[in-house]
Design a protein around this motif. Sequence first.
Motif, PDB file in Angstrom:
ATOM      1  N   VAL A  50       0.842  -1.207   0.000  1.00  0.00           N
ATOM      2  CA  VAL A  50       0.000   0.000   0.000  1.00  0.00           C
ATOM      3  C   VAL A  50       0.871   1.249   0.000  1.00  0.00           C
ATOM      4  CG1 VAL A  50      -1.598   1.354   1.416  1.00  0.00           C
ATOM      5  CG2 VAL A  50      -2.031  -1.065   1.025  1.00  0.00           C
ATOM      6  N   VAL A  51       1.915   1.269   0.818  1.00  0.00           N
ATOM      7  CA  VAL A  51       2.811   2.434   0.871  1.00  0.00           C
ATOM      8  C   VAL A  51       3.485   2.648  -0.480  1.00  0.00           C
ATOM      9  CG1 VAL A  51       4.950   3.309   1.910  1.00  0.00           C
ATOM     10  CG2 VAL A  51       3.173   2.332   3.366  1.00  0.00           C
ATOM     11  N   VAL A  52       3.965   1.584  -1.095  1.00  0.00           N
ATOM     12  CA  VAL A  52       4.612   1.697  -2.408  1.00  0.00           C
ATOM     13  C   VAL A  52       3.613   2.180  -3.456  1.00  0.00           C
ATOM     14  CG1 VAL A  52       5.677   0.357  -4.269  1.00  0.00           C
ATOM     15  CG2 VAL A  52       6.422   0.022  -1.910  1.00  0.00           C
ATOM     16  N   PHE A  53       2.397   1.651  -3.429  1.00  0.00           N
ATOM     17  CA  PHE A  53       1.366   2.042  -4.387  1.00  0.00           C
ATOM     18  C   PHE A  53       1.000   3.521  -4.243  1.00  0.00           C
ATOM     19  CE2 PHE A  53      -3.203   2.320  -5.565  1.00  0.00           C
ATOM     20  CZ  PHE A  53      -3.067   2.019  -6.918  1.00  0.00           C
ATOM     21  N   VAL A  54       0.787   3.976  -3.017  1.00  0.00           N
ATOM     22  CA  VAL A  54       0.436   5.384  -2.775  1.00  0.00           C
ATOM     23  C   VAL A  54       1.591   6.293  -3.170  1.00  0.00           C
ATOM     24  CG1 VAL A  54      -0.122   7.072  -0.978  1.00  0.00           C
ATOM     25  CG2 VAL A  54      -1.302   4.871  -1.030  1.00  0.00           C
ATOM     26  N   ALA A  55       2.822   5.905  -2.833  1.00  0.00           N
ATOM     27  CA  ALA A  55       3.987   6.716  -3.204  1.00  0.00           C
ATOM     28  C   ALA A  55       4.103   6.813  -4.726  1.00  0.00           C
ATOM     29  CB  ALA A  55       5.255   6.113  -2.608  1.00  0.00           C
ATOM     30  N   ALA A  56       3.850   5.728  -5.428  1.00  0.00           N
ATOM     31  CA  ALA A  56       3.902   5.750  -6.894  1.00  0.00           C
ATOM     32  C   ALA A  56       2.826   6.685  -7.455  1.00  0.00           C
ATOM     33  CB  ALA A  56       3.735   4.344  -7.449  1.00  0.00           C
ATOM     34  N   LEU A  57       1.636   6.656  -6.877  1.00  0.00           N
ATOM     35  CA  LEU A  57       0.572   7.554  -7.341  1.00  0.00           C
ATOM     36  C   LEU A  57       0.919   9.014  -7.085  1.00  0.00           C
ATOM     37  CD1 LEU A  57      -2.699   5.677  -6.309  1.00  0.00           C
ATOM     38  CD2 LEU A  57      -1.730   5.944  -8.594  1.00  0.00           C
ATOM     39  N   VAL A  58       1.487   9.305  -5.922  1.00  0.00           N
ATOM     40  CA  VAL A  58       1.887  10.686  -5.597  1.00  0.00           C
ATOM     41  C   VAL A  58       2.973  11.161  -6.560  1.00  0.00           C
ATOM     42  CG1 VAL A  58       3.020  12.119  -3.845  1.00  0.00           C
ATOM     43  CG2 VAL A  58       1.176  10.576  -3.187  1.00  0.00           C
ATOM     44  N   LEU A  59       3.973  10.318  -6.796  1.00  0.00           N
ATOM     45  CA  LEU A  59       5.041  10.692  -7.721  1.00  0.00           C
ATOM     46  C   LEU A  59       4.501  10.886  -9.143  1.00  0.00           C
ATOM     47  CD1 LEU A  59       7.922   8.378  -6.486  1.00  0.00           C
ATOM     48  CD2 LEU A  59       7.756  10.867  -6.241  1.00  0.00           C
ATOM     49  N   LEU A  60       3.590  10.027  -9.566  1.00  0.00           N
ATOM     50  CA  LEU A  60       2.983  10.168 -10.881  1.00  0.00           C
ATOM     51  C   LEU A  60       2.196  11.475 -10.979  1.00  0.00           C
ATOM     52  CD1 LEU A  60       2.326   8.944 -13.675  1.00  0.00           C
ATOM     53  CD2 LEU A  60       0.338   7.869 -12.595  1.00  0.00           C
ATOM     54  N   ALA A  61       1.440  11.799  -9.946  1.00  0.00           N
ATOM     55  CA  ALA A  61       0.662  13.040  -9.946  1.00  0.00           C
ATOM     56  C   ALA A  61       1.578  14.256  -9.982  1.00  0.00           C
ATOM     57  CB  ALA A  61      -0.239  13.088  -8.713  1.00  0.00           C
ATOM     58  N   LYS A  62       2.665  14.238  -9.209  1.00  0.00           N
ATOM     59  CA  LYS A  62       3.609  15.369  -9.220  1.00  0.00           C
ATOM     60  C   LYS A  62       4.278  15.499 -10.586  1.00  0.00           C
ATOM     61  CE  LYS A  62       4.707  15.692  -4.352  1.00  0.00           C
ATOM     62  NZ  LYS A  62       5.765  15.767  -3.338  1.00  0.00           N
ATOM     63  N   TRP A  63       4.604  14.367 -11.192  1.00  0.00           N
ATOM     64  CA  TRP A  63       5.239  14.390 -12.505  1.00  0.00           C
ATOM     65  C   TRP A  63       4.260  14.945 -13.553  1.00  0.00           C
ATOM     66  CZ3 TRP A  63       4.353  11.513 -17.073  1.00  0.00           C
ATOM     67  CH2 TRP A  63       5.342  11.658 -18.041  1.00  0.00           C
TER      68      TRP A  63
END
Length: 69
Positions: free
Chosen positions: A52-65
Amino acid sequence: MSMAATPGKPSFWRTVKAVAWSFVGLRARGDYEEDVKNLNPLHIIVVGLIAVVVFVAALVLLAKWMVAH
């Protein structure tokens, strides 16, 4: 030499696979029942929380990108 876990013995890789299939929502009934018998619930919880932490971090990074471009 096979990397597959022996039946009845929990392994890290088997737990990761079970959690990954749970995230997707696709799992054969026989595989699910085998997981219930063979996997340690504490390991499933730990791997699930990490996923879950990895998934949320990936979504946050994708949104920032996406915002940056």
